[in-house]
Design a protein around this motif. Structure first.
Motif, PDB file in Angstrom:
ATOM      1  N   ALA A  94      -0.541 -41.969 -38.607  1.00 43.90           N
ATOM      2  CA  ALA A  94       0.432 -42.800 -37.882  1.00 43.90           C
ATOM      3  C   ALA A  94       0.425 -42.454 -36.387  1.00 43.90           C
ATOM      4  O   ALA A  94       0.499 -43.345 -35.530  1.00 43.90           O
ATOM      5  N   MET A  95       0.324 -41.171 -36.063  1.00 46.04           N
ATOM      6  CA  MET A  95       0.270 -40.747 -34.661  1.00 46.04           C
ATOM      7  C   MET A  95      -1.002 -41.296 -34.001  1.00 46.04           C
ATOM      8  O   MET A  95      -0.988 -41.702 -32.838  1.00 46.04           O
ATOM      9  N   ARG A  96      -2.097 -41.313 -34.737  1.00 44.81           N
ATOM     10  CA  ARG A  96      -3.345 -41.836 -34.202  1.00 44.81           C
ATOM     11  C   ARG A  96      -3.231 -43.327 -33.899  1.00 44.81           C
ATOM     12  O   ARG A  96      -3.757 -43.819 -32.890  1.00 44.81           O
ATOM     13  N   VAL A  97      -2.518 -44.045 -34.770  1.00 47.29           N
ATOM     14  CA  VAL A  97      -2.330 -45.487 -34.573  1.00 47.29           C
ATOM     15  C   VAL A  97      -1.425 -45.765 -33.377  1.00 47.29           C
ATOM     16  O   VAL A  97      -1.551 -46.800 -32.721  1.00 47.29           O
ATOM     17  N   GLY A  98      -0.511 -44.818 -33.072  1.00 50.97           N
ATOM     18  CA  GLY A  98       0.361 -45.033 -31.915  1.00 50.97           C
ATOM     19  C   GLY A  98       1.804 -44.649 -32.104  1.00 50.97           C
ATOM     20  O   GLY A  98       2.641 -44.908 -31.235  1.00 50.97           O
ATOM     21  N   ALA A  99       2.157 -44.019 -33.253  1.00 52.85           N
ATOM     22  CA  ALA A  99       3.547 -43.593 -33.468  1.00 52.85           C
ATOM     23  C   ALA A  99       3.954 -42.566 -32.422  1.00 52.85           C
ATOM     24  O   ALA A  99       3.136 -41.763 -31.966  1.00 52.85           O
ATOM     25  N   PHE A 100       5.220 -42.585 -32.034  1.00 54.62           N
ATOM     26  CA  PHE A 100       5.740 -41.632 -31.048  1.00 54.62           C
ATOM     27  C   PHE A 100       5.810 -40.230 -31.642  1.00 54.62           C
ATOM     28  O   PHE A 100       5.450 -39.250 -31.019  1.00 54.62           O
ATOM     29  N   ASP A 101       6.302 -40.144 -32.885  1.00 54.57           N
ATOM     30  CA  ASP A 101       6.393 -38.861 -33.595  1.00 54.57           C
ATOM     31  C   ASP A 101       6.770 -39.174 -35.037  1.00 54.57           C
ATOM     32  O   ASP A 101       6.913 -40.338 -35.415  1.00 54.57           O
ATOM     33  N   PHE A 102       6.949 -38.129 -35.862  1.00 58.57           N
ATOM     34  CA  PHE A 102       7.345 -38.372 -37.246  1.00 58.57           C
ATOM     35  C   PHE A 102       8.370 -37.332 -37.699  1.00 58.57           C
ATOM     36  O   PHE A 102       8.491 -36.234 -37.143  1.00 58.57           O
ATOM     37  N   LEU A 103       9.156 -37.718 -38.690  1.00 52.64           N
ATOM     38  CA  LEU A 103      10.141 -36.849 -39.335  1.00 52.64           C
ATOM     39  C   LEU A 103       9.770 -36.713 -40.803  1.00 52.64           C
ATOM     40  O   LEU A 103       9.473 -37.706 -41.469  1.00 52.64           O
ATOM     41  N   GLU A 104       9.779 -35.502 -41.286  1.00 52.85           N
ATOM     42  CA  GLU A 104       9.437 -35.255 -42.687  1.00 52.85           C
ATOM     43  C   GLU A 104      10.709 -35.059 -43.505  1.00 52.85           C
ATOM     44  O   GLU A 104      11.592 -34.293 -43.129  1.00 52.85           O
ATOM     45  N   LYS A 105      10.850 -35.820 -44.624  1.00 58.02           N
ATOM     46  CA  LYS A 105      12.004 -35.680 -45.507  1.00 58.02           C
ATOM     47  C   LYS A 105      11.934 -34.351 -46.266  1.00 58.02           C
ATOM     48  O   LYS A 105      10.831 -33.934 -46.654  1.00 58.02           O
ATOM     49  N   PRO A 106      13.072 -33.723 -46.517  1.00 62.58           N
ATOM     50  CA  PRO A 106      14.394 -34.016 -45.936  1.00 62.58           C
ATOM     51  C   PRO A 106      14.436 -33.515 -44.494  1.00 62.58           C
ATOM     52  O   PRO A 106      14.022 -32.390 -44.219  1.00 62.58           O
ATOM     53  N   PHE A 107      14.908 -34.356 -43.566  1.00 63.34           N
ATOM     54  CA  PHE A 107      14.845 -33.976 -42.156  1.00 63.34           C
ATOM     55  C   PHE A 107      16.199 -33.475 -41.647  1.00 63.34           C
ATOM     56  O   PHE A 107      17.262 -33.808 -42.175  1.00 63.34           O
ATOM     57  N   ASN A 108      16.118 -32.665 -40.609  1.00 63.05           N
ATOM     58  CA  ASN A 108      17.306 -32.129 -39.954  1.00 63.05           C
ATOM     59  C   ASN A 108      17.869 -33.200 -39.004  1.00 63.05           C
ATOM     60  O   ASN A 108      17.151 -33.673 -38.125  1.00 63.05           O
ATOM     61  N   PRO A 109      19.137 -33.588 -39.148  1.00 63.66           N
ATOM     62  CA  PRO A 109      19.705 -34.617 -38.254  1.00 63.66           C
ATOM     63  C   PRO A 109      19.597 -34.246 -36.772  1.00 63.66           C
ATOM     64  O   PRO A 109      19.435 -35.124 -35.923  1.00 63.66           O
ATOM     65  N   ASP A 110      19.699 -32.953 -36.459  1.00 60.95           N
ATOM     66  CA  ASP A 110      19.575 -32.537 -35.063  1.00 60.95           C
ATOM     67  C   ASP A 110      18.177 -32.811 -34.533  1.00 60.95           C
ATOM     68  O   ASP A 110      17.987 -33.181 -33.369  1.00 60.95           O
ATOM     69  N   ARG A 111      17.170 -32.616 -35.403  1.00 61.74           N
ATOM     70  CA  ARG A 111      15.796 -32.911 -35.022  1.00 61.74           C
ATOM     71  C   ARG A 111      15.629 -34.409 -34.783  1.00 61.74           C
ATOM     72  O   ARG A 111      14.950 -34.837 -33.838  1.00 61.74           O
ATOM     73  N   MET A 112      16.284 -35.231 -35.602  1.00 62.13           N
ATOM     74  CA  MET A 112      16.226 -36.677 -35.423  1.00 62.13           C
ATOM     75  C   MET A 112      16.867 -37.064 -34.082  1.00 62.13           C
ATOM     76  O   MET A 112      16.343 -37.895 -33.341  1.00 62.13           O
ATOM     77  N   ASN A 113      18.004 -36.445 -33.781  1.00 62.73           N
ATOM     78  CA  ASN A 113      18.668 -36.717 -32.502  1.00 62.73           C
ATOM     79  C   ASN A 113      17.786 -36.341 -31.323  1.00 62.73           C
ATOM     80  O   ASN A 113      17.711 -37.055 -30.318  1.00 62.73           O
ATOM     81  N   GLU A 114      17.109 -35.212 -31.435  1.00 66.02           N
ATOM     82  CA  GLU A 114      16.234 -34.738 -30.366  1.00 66.02           C
ATOM     83  C   GLU A 114      15.084 -35.717 -30.127  1.00 66.02           C
ATOM     84  O   GLU A 114      14.780 -36.069 -28.988  1.00 66.02           O
TER      85      GLU A 114
END
Length: 444
Positions: A94-114
């Motif tokens: 996904a990053m190669r295609v052009g995604a900004f970044d990714f979140l892996e489940k279960p993810f930390n909400p603070d990481r999502m906010n960042e």
């Protein structure tokens, strides 16, 4: 104030998208949710004012297909992908295609906010840059930036419209801070080359070797940027601080001009910014180059020659800064208006911008005066006055025009409110507005 960026949340699981939405909303984001990629694509156009958070595994169009569609529409749109545990290879793809970044489940909400914060900042920069490019390609918008009704500004706008339609090279000169680069943009935008390449090179900002390479090459295998004379081909090449060119580079530029023939394939707009007293661009350039560049010439007037335009500019600038800082614009007294009109303004419009911003900041604190700001820019022993006096009638009329203009702007064109605040009968207000060229329709 800047509008909150949107975040589009795309997930086929209702609980998941509502949970993400609620968490981000608590952090001040404007969220909208979609149950499928197909629904989201109906809303997410090339200039979507925000970012996207999407699950990878969805029925129908999955996250990877969705990402490719988004990148095809707008490759600068930040997309954060949500992956399941152990799907790191998919996230890397996904990053190669052009995604900004990714979140892996279960993810930390603070990481999502960042990540959301980083992505929205990147998106805001992209949107601001696109708006600026649109503005710099819009001749009408650029001409509106050349504010003022003084005779020198009326003449400047006429010169830009006339020379914009011509095809010869142009020399723009004038004092520092008068807006010469803005004039160069306007010349390009109102002429036949609008929409073609506009390349600007600051000759005074580069050492000779680097400047030679930037202007003329040669290209090295690792270079990603063409030399300016090639990059601007068919469009406009603007050379700021033309007097900084050495004799050698002047000769090379002259060769480029001579090789083009007539009409010129690439228009050159030279900007002269000489500071030395009594020295001109004609003194600094070899005569054959000077006469080729100065076939058409525009001299941008200094601020001190623009009369009551100074008050109009100060009002517009202080309103913009007040909006940016979330406070009221300072009200200018008759004495302060006279001080603004009398100041010598050696830094011209650039100095006025600084004074307007500082006036807003000190007004927000409830302290300071415009006179103190003007004095701080000069030796305190020097009077804050131009050497040329003006009749009292001119100061009174300039202040009167500014007062009516500000009041009409504040009341959004409500004549009754303006009459009430300024204690003027309708006939008198109408006569004064006609006298000062103010039209109610401009304030609605």
């Amino acid at each position: 104030m800047a509008q909150a960026m949107k975040i589009a949340i795309v997930d086929d699981e209702q609980d998941m998208r509502q949970s993400i939405s609620q968490w981000l909303a608590l952090s001040g984001y404007d969220t909208e949710t979609f149950g499928s990629a197909e629904d989201a694509l109906k809303k997410l156009g090339p200039d979507y004012p925000g970012i996207v958070i999407s699950d990878i595994k969805m029925p129908g169009m999955d996250g990877m297909q969705f990402l490719k569609k988004l990148m095809g529409n707008d490759s600068a749109l930040p997309v954060i992908m949500i992956t399941g545990h152990g799907d790191v290879p998919m996230a890397v793809e996904a990053m190669r295609v052009g995604a900004f970044d990714f979140l892996e489940k279960p993810f930390n909400p603070d990481r999502m906010n960042e990540l959301a914060k980083k992505a929205t900042l990147a998106r805001r920069l992209t949107m601001d840059n696109r708006a600026l490019r649109r503005e710099l390609s819009d001749g009408g918008q650029l001409m509106k930036k050349l504010i003022g009704q003084s005779p020198v500004m009326e003449r400047l706008r006429e010169d830009i419209l006339d020379l914009g339609q011509a095809d010869g090279h142009v020399l723009i000169d004038g004092e520092t801070g008068t807006g010469k680069t803005l004039v160069a943009h306007a010349l390009h935008a109102v002429g036949s080359r609008a929409g073609k390449k506009f390349v600007l090179v600051s000759c005074g900002a580069l050492e000779e070797e680097a400047l030679s390479k930037r202007l003329f090459g040669p290209m090295l295998p690792e270079d990603t940027q063409l030399p300016a004379v090639e990059e601007a081909r068919g469009g406009t090449l603007v050379l700021e601080d033309i007097e900084a060119l050495s004799e050698t580079l002047q000769a090379r530029l002259l060769n480029v001009i001579n090789e083009q023939g007539t009409p010129a394939e690439t228009r050159i707009v030279a900007i002269s910014n000489l500071q030395e007293a009594g020295r001109t661009s004609e003194d600094a350039l070899r005569s054959d180059l000077f006469y080729r560049l100065a076939a058409l010439r525009i001299t941008v007037p200094p601020l001190r020659q623009r009369g009551e335009d100074i008050l109009t500019l100060f009002t517009r600038l202080s309103e913009q800064f007040a909006d940016e800082y979330g406070c009221e614009a300072p009200q200018v007294s008759a004495q302060e208006a006279a001080q603004l009109l009398q100041a010598p303004w050696p830094g011209n419009v650039r100095q006025l911008i600084n004074v307007a911003e500082r006036a807003v900041l000190q007004s927000r604190r409830g302290s300071g005066t415009i006179a103190s700001l003007l004095m701080s820019d000069h030796d305190e022993m020097q009077p804050v006055m131009t050497t040329e006096g003006k009749p009292l009638k001119e100061y009174v009329e300039a202040f009167e025009r500014m007062l009516i203009d500000n009041t009409m702007r504040r009341h959004k064109g409500s004549v009754a409110s303006v009459m009430d605040e300024l204690c003027l009968p309708r006939r008198t207000l109408n006569e004064k507005m006609a006298k000062y060229g103010l039209q109610r329709s401009d304030y609605l």
